[in-house]
Design an enzyme around this catalytic site. Structure first.
Site, mmCIF file in Angstrom:
data_model
loop_
_atom_site.group_PDB
_atom_site.id
_atom_site.type_symbol
_atom_site.label_atom_id
_atom_site.label_comp_id
_atom_site.label_asym_id
_atom_site.label_seq_id
_atom_site.Cartn_x
_atom_site.Cartn_y
_atom_site.Cartn_z
ATOM 1 N N ASP A 79 7.635 7.787 12.187
ATOM 2 C CA ASP A 79 6.313 7.654 11.559
ATOM 3 C C ASP A 79 5.783 6.223 11.610
ATOM 4 O OD1 ASP A 79 8.209 6.660 9.784
ATOM 5 O OD2 ASP A 79 7.933 8.232 8.302
ATOM 6 N N ASN A 98 10.541 12.278 -3.377
ATOM 7 C CA ASN A 98 9.997 13.629 -3.596
ATOM 8 C C ASN A 98 10.516 14.626 -2.549
ATOM 9 O OD1 ASN A 98 8.643 12.807 -1.341
ATOM 10 N ND2 ASN A 98 6.590 12.886 -2.217
ATOM 11 N N HIS A 107 10.580 14.111 0.734
ATOM 12 C CA HIS A 107 9.934 14.081 2.054
ATOM 13 C C HIS A 107 10.877 13.557 3.134
ATOM 14 C CE1 HIS A 107 8.068 9.827 1.286
ATOM 15 N NE2 HIS A 107 9.017 9.685 2.170
ATOM 16 N N GLU A 149 5.184 15.330 3.518
ATOM 17 C CA GLU A 149 5.164 15.387 2.054
ATOM 18 C C GLU A 149 5.352 16.823 1.566
ATOM 19 O OE1 GLU A 149 5.440 12.709 0.550
ATOM 20 O OE2 GLU A 149 3.784 11.293 0.759
HETATM 21 C C1 GLP Z 1 9.414 6.328 3.662
HETATM 22 C C2 GLP Z 1 9.577 6.749 5.137
HETATM 23 C C3 GLP Z 1 10.687 7.749 5.294
HETATM 24 C C4 GLP Z 1 11.882 7.281 4.508
HETATM 25 C C5 GLP Z 1 11.571 7.386 3.040
HETATM 26 C C6 GLP Z 1 12.690 6.914 2.139
HETATM 27 O O1 GLP Z 1 8.261 6.809 3.076
HETATM 28 N N1 GLP Z 1 8.406 7.264 5.732
HETATM 29 O O2 GLP Z 1 10.981 7.914 6.675
HETATM 30 O O3 GLP Z 1 12.990 8.089 4.785
HETATM 31 O O4 GLP Z 1 10.372 6.726 2.728
HETATM 32 O O5 GLP Z 1 12.691 5.530 2.039
HETATM 33 P P1 GLP Z 1 13.846 4.708 1.401
HETATM 34 O O6 GLP Z 1 14.993 4.825 2.313
HETATM 35 O O7 GLP Z 1 13.321 3.317 1.311
HETATM 36 O O8 GLP Z 1 14.111 5.308 0.049
#
Ligand code: GLP
Length: 244
Positions: free
Chosen positions: A67, A136, A138, A143
């Site tokens: 992404d 959440n 995702h 989402e």
């Molecule tokens: C972001 C990214 C995801 C990632 C998630 C968790 O929004 N788009 O690809 O896995 O959040 O992030 P973190 O590892 O910082 O908790």
């Protein structure tokens, strides 16, 4: 789905890096699906370390990232492009012409989604997709409520994701409201998936993802249906798991 428990974030990072390194050793010209966020930082550090020590060669590897924020140029420190360069690409011998992310500044969002799907298709398919999980549930930026079938699409980020990602920006207003993300359909086509989850604040959601019903309300729950998914989580993240 295989579930492995790591002791803590450090242990999780070493084990995740070992799985990624094993993929590269087994198939030097593999396609890695990569993720951003804080979860994979430790694993990328290990991979860079092993490369520096002469033990890991990225010269034939192709990468496609999950992404990218919409409206942030790649030179900006908050872009996922910048993140990948800083944490991995600049530290290993990867051929930069074989590293791909959606273009957050593409003027035509619809075209960009089609272009990125084509980029992924042309790689010949993702051998190993690394995933983190949002608070959440995702994955990528899919989402809760997203269709399980989608290819790359542009999403409106939820309030909870904007709040969670606020820590990387100087104010909440600066967090982009939209992002391009690979869809669940593309993620599920990867040959292997590695989900890494750390910390007790994700424990309840991880329990729902691994043992609850498979539902678009918990995007990561779809991984229960993948034929070769590995979940690597630390003790804190697994602390709410009650296998049923
Ligand atoms: C972001 C990214 C995801 C990632 C998630 C968790 O929004 N788009 O690809 O896995 O959040 O992030 P973190 O590892 O910082 O908790």
């Amino acid at each position: 789905m295989r579930i492995y428990k790591a002791k803590d974030y450090h242990d999780l990072s070493v084990k995740a890096a070992q799985i990624i390194a094993a993929q590269i050793v087994l198939k030097p010209d593999c396609v890695l699906g990569l993720a951003t966020g804080s979860s994979p930082v430790g694993a990328y550090e290990k991979l860079a370390e092993w490369h520096k020590a002469g033990n890991l060669d990225f010269s034939e590897v192709t990468t496609v990232n999950l992404d990218e924020y919409r409206g942030i140029p790649r030179e900006n420190e908050q872009s996922y492009d910048y993140f990948m360069r800083k944490h991995l690409f600049e530290k290993v011998n990867i051929d930069r012409s074989r590293t791909f992310l959606p273009d957050g500044m593409a003027p035509d969002g619809g075209q960009e989604c089609l272009r990125y799907d084509e980029v992924v298709r042309r790689t010949g398919g993702i051998d190993l997709q690394l995933l983190g999980m949002g608070h959440n549930g995702h994955i990528g930026f899919n989402e809760p409520g997203s269709s399980f079938a989608k290819g790359t699409h542009c999403v409106d980020l939820t309030e909870s994701t904007i709040r969670a990602n606020r820590r990387f920006f100087s104010s909440e207003e600066e967090v982009p409201r939209q992002a391009f993300t690979m869809g669940i359909g593309t993620i599920m086509e990867a040959g292997k998936i590695l989900l890494i989850v750390s910390g007790k604040e994700k424990a309840g959601m991880l329990n729902r993802a691994l043992f609850g019903p498979v539902t678009p309300e918990v995007p990561a729950s779809i991984l229960q249906f993948h034929r070769d998914a590995t979940v690597l989580a630390d003790e804190e993240a697994l602390s709410c798991c009650e296998p049923r």
